[in-house]
Design a protein around this motif. Structure first.
Motif, PDB file in Angstrom:
ATOM      1  N   PRO A   1       0.761   2.775  -3.932  1.00  0.00           N
ATOM      2  CA  PRO A   1      -0.312   3.881  -4.190  1.00  0.00           C
ATOM      3  C   PRO A   1      -0.239   5.279  -3.467  1.00  0.00           C
ATOM      4  CG  PRO A   1      -1.026   1.536  -3.882  1.00  0.00           C
ATOM      5  CD  PRO A   1       0.433   1.655  -3.427  1.00  0.00           C
TER       6      PRO A   1
ATOM      7  N   GLU B   1       0.671  -1.237   0.010  1.00  0.00           N
ATOM      8  CA  GLU B   1       0.053   0.070  -0.041  1.00  0.00           C
ATOM      9  C   GLU B   1       0.950   1.257  -0.096  1.00  0.00           C
ATOM     10  OE1 GLU B   1       0.028  -1.964   4.337  1.00  0.00           O
ATOM     11  OE2 GLU B   1      -0.056  -2.406   1.954  1.00  0.00           O
TER      12      GLU B   1
ATOM     13  N   VAL C   1      -7.699   6.589  -1.521  1.00  0.00           N
ATOM     14  CA  VAL C   1      -6.295   6.115  -1.254  1.00  0.00           C
ATOM     15  C   VAL C   1      -5.643   7.181  -0.325  1.00  0.00           C
ATOM     16  CG1 VAL C   1      -4.054   6.053  -2.606  1.00  0.00           C
ATOM     17  CG2 VAL C   1      -6.028   5.800  -3.845  1.00  0.00           C
TER      18      VAL C   1
ATOM     19  N   SER D   1      -0.603   9.205  -4.500  1.00  0.00           N
ATOM     20  CA  SER D   1      -1.998   9.563  -4.447  1.00  0.00           C
ATOM     21  C   SER D   1      -2.598  10.597  -4.646  1.00  0.00           C
ATOM     22  CB  SER D   1      -2.040   9.144  -2.716  1.00  0.00           C
ATOM     23  OG  SER D   1      -1.419  10.030  -1.973  1.00  0.00           O
TER      24      SER D   1
END
Length: 624
Positions: free
Chosen positions: A545, A542, A565, A549
């Motif tokens: 992303p 994660e 996000v 973002s």
């Protein structure tokens, strides 16, 4: 008639011509040739009688500013030190002498206001036909101040564009607007400053005329001078080949450097090369391109390629561009933006097409988290606060501010409670193990105070449990410095005076994100040795992303988060970068010698390993 009578007659005739007969009316360019002076007191290299022949491209602009010319607006998008303000000063003098009506002269800031007023005063004193018509300073019956200069038949009103009230007081036939791209888009919430300024001209109908001039700032969508330019004839300056006579636009990218280091310009028609000394011949006719479209607005663009011989050279431009390219290779766009704006009179296109998170993850490198790779010489940390955790990013820095993401972790716990701050303290004090075996201390920790649990952050910074904690918040302006000098805060949320104040520093988040996204874009396809922002393939999924973002919004000039996000990875990287600029570090100013000193210190027998006393990662979370 005796000789004495003849002399007396001639004297009376001269007096009559000077004081009774009206002055002859000239177009502005001819008026400038006849009357204009450059005061020595301004510090100009070429002072005295004004010569359009030194900057012949000004002649057509002057013609369009003449009262007889039908142009409603005259717009000049130009490089720094190219015609702009001198044209405005000459136009003002011409108005006073030939067409005395009210002139509203707008500046974007109070600082520029003061500087322009000084130039105006010196110019008035240098031009006799203007000096005798403008009110003398300190006369009770007349006005000559920082804001108003009374002259026979009208007034010059000097104002900043930052207040709508300054634009609404008086009617004015003429408007001059200095460096319009440095003005906020909206004036006190009342609308576009151009429309507000020109509303002062309503009663003059087709006799009104406005002059807008500026170097561009921002991108093509936000630049006011660029919009005004595109709304008109869109003429560009031309130069004539000394070999074949072909008229052409001088494009910076066509400059060439010969084997002996001479910078020259090739003719696009015959290929003949031009030296710096050919400029006078190339520019002598002051040619401009034909209009792109029919318009009542005459608009012009001229770059520093047209600086007169003896002023800024092509070689100097070439050198400035090369230095900006070096900075671009580091992912730093600022010098190139300045070069484009102030030298090429072009808008800069912000980095938009950054990699998607999957592509970014694919090019991540195989180095171990919490072990600083070779090349890392300095460590900073960025911390973001949430209701139930601290997001922490550890970043290593090397020469030219090359960056390695050392780790991204989340420490669970409400920042209102001490336990999570204990975990952060333990993490920071442990330092980071270097590949050489040495332990690198963490030089600074930037912690966001503007989000959740701001008072808890200030208390932690005040306690100084770690080395160089920095309380930060996001700056609103796009052009803010990466880290401000700081402001002391002495009152807590209860209104009680703190004995130990906390210094709050504003972070230029927009500019730093520009740097990060530019690096991500420029690093694509490069070998690891040439990459400027390194990511480990061991970072949590994660994380990637989160780094991409946000997207740049051209209309607002800010970055907008992508829905759904989490952006803590990006925010904490921004904070770690800002920490480099703290007054105790100032890594952005490091020279090669400074980096070499850090490198020598690293390898001088410091082989302590973190392995034996490494703190436990239990209770930490990478990612959610």
């Amino acid at each position: 008639m005796s000789s004495s009578e003849t002399l007396k007659y001639k004297s009376i005739l001269t007096w009559f011509r000077q004081w009774v007969l009206p002055d002859p009316t000239y177009p502005l360019d001819e008026w400038a040739d006849e009357y204009m002076m450059i005061p020595k007191e301004t510090g100009a290299a070429e002072y005295g009688k004004y010569q359009i022949s030194r900057t012949p491209h000004a002649r057509e602009i002057y013609r369009c500013l003449s009262v007889e010319h039908p142009a409603r607006r005259v717009v000049l998008k130009a490089a720094s030190q190219m015609l702009k303000t001198q044209v405005a000063l000459t136009w003002f003098c011409y108005i006073v002498h030939q067409h005395p009506y009210n002139l509203l002269w707008l500046m974007p800031t109070g600082k520029l206001h003061k500087r322009i007023v000084k130039r105006i005063d010196k110019t008035i004193n240098a031009v006799p036909v203007v000096r005798e018509r403008v009110a003398k300073p300190n006369r009770k019956s007349e006005t000559n101040s920082q804001d108003i200069k009374e002259f026979k038949g009208g007034n010059l009103y000097l104002a900043t564009a930052g207040s709508a009230a300054n634009l609404a007081e008086v009617p004015a036939r003429f408007v001059s607007y200095d460096e319009i791209d440095s003005t906020e888009a909206d004036v006190d919430g009342e609308g576009d400053s151009v429309k507000l300024a020109e509303s002062r001209q309503t009663t003059f109908s087709n006799k009104a005329k406005s002059y807008y001039y500026s170097s561009p700032k921002g991108d093509e969508d936000s630049s006011k001078i660029n919009k005004l330019y595109l709304d008109g004839t869109q003429r560009v300056a031309l130069a004539e080949c000394v070999h074949c006579g072909h008229a052409q636009e001088l494009v910076f990218e066509r400059l060439v450097m010969t084997d002996d280091g001479t910078v020259m310009y090739p003719c696009e028609a015959c290929g003949g090369m031009h030296r710096e000394s050919d400029k006078t011949q190339m520019f002598k006719n002051g040619l401009w391109s034909d209009p792109v479209q029919e318009s009542e607005n005459e608009t012009f663009c001229i770059t520093a390629m047209y600086q007169p011989y003896g002023w800024l050279t092509w070689a100097a431009l070439y050198d400035q561009h090369q230095k900006a390219l070096v900075e671009m290779g580091k992912g730093l766009e600022e010098e190139m933006i300045v070069f484009y704006n102030t030298r090429l009179a072009r808008c800069w296109k912000r980095t938009m097409d950054i990699a998607d998170h999957e592509t970014l993850k694919e090019r991540a490198e195989s180095y171990t988290l919490r072990i600083a790779p070779n090349g890392t010489l300095l460590i900073t940390v960025g911390v973001d606060t949430q209701n139930n955790r601290l997001a922490v990013q550890i970043v290593g820095w090397g020469k030219n501010l090359t960056a390695w993401v050392i780790d991204y972790v989340e420490l669970p716990g409400d920042p209102a409670n001490p336990q999570v701050w204990d975990s952060l303290t333990e993490l920071i004090k442990a330092g980071v193990q270097h590949e050489s075996g040495a332990i690198l201390p963490i030089s600074a920790v930037a912690i966001d105070v503007g989000g959740h649990r701001g008072e808890a952050v200030k208390n932690y910074v005040r306690s100084k449990r770690i080395h160089q904690p920095i309380a930060i918040f996001g700056a609103a302006k796009a052009n803010s410095q990466p880290l401000s000098k700081g402001t002391m805060v002495d009152i807590n949320y209860k209104g009680v005076l703190d004995k130990k104040g906390v210094m709050l520093h504003a972070v230029g988040t927009i500019g730093i994100k520009d740097v990060i996204f530019a690096r991500i874009k420029n690093d694509a396809g490069k070998e690891p040795g040439n990459i400027t922002l390194h990511f480990s393939d061991q970072l949590p999924p994660e994380y990637f992303p989160g780094i991409v973002s946000e997207t740049y919004n051209r209309k607002t000039g800010k970055y907008d988060p992508k829905p759904g996000v989490r952006n803590e990875p990006l925010d904490t990287l921004v904070y770690a970068y800002a920490a480099l600029h703290h007054q105790t570090i100032r890594a952005h100013r490091f020279t090669e010698k400074d980096w070499q000193a850090l490198e020598s210190r690293l390898y001088q027998g410091n082989t302590n390993s973190l392995a034996g006393g490494k703190i436990s990662l239990d209770g930490w979370r990478r990612g959610k």
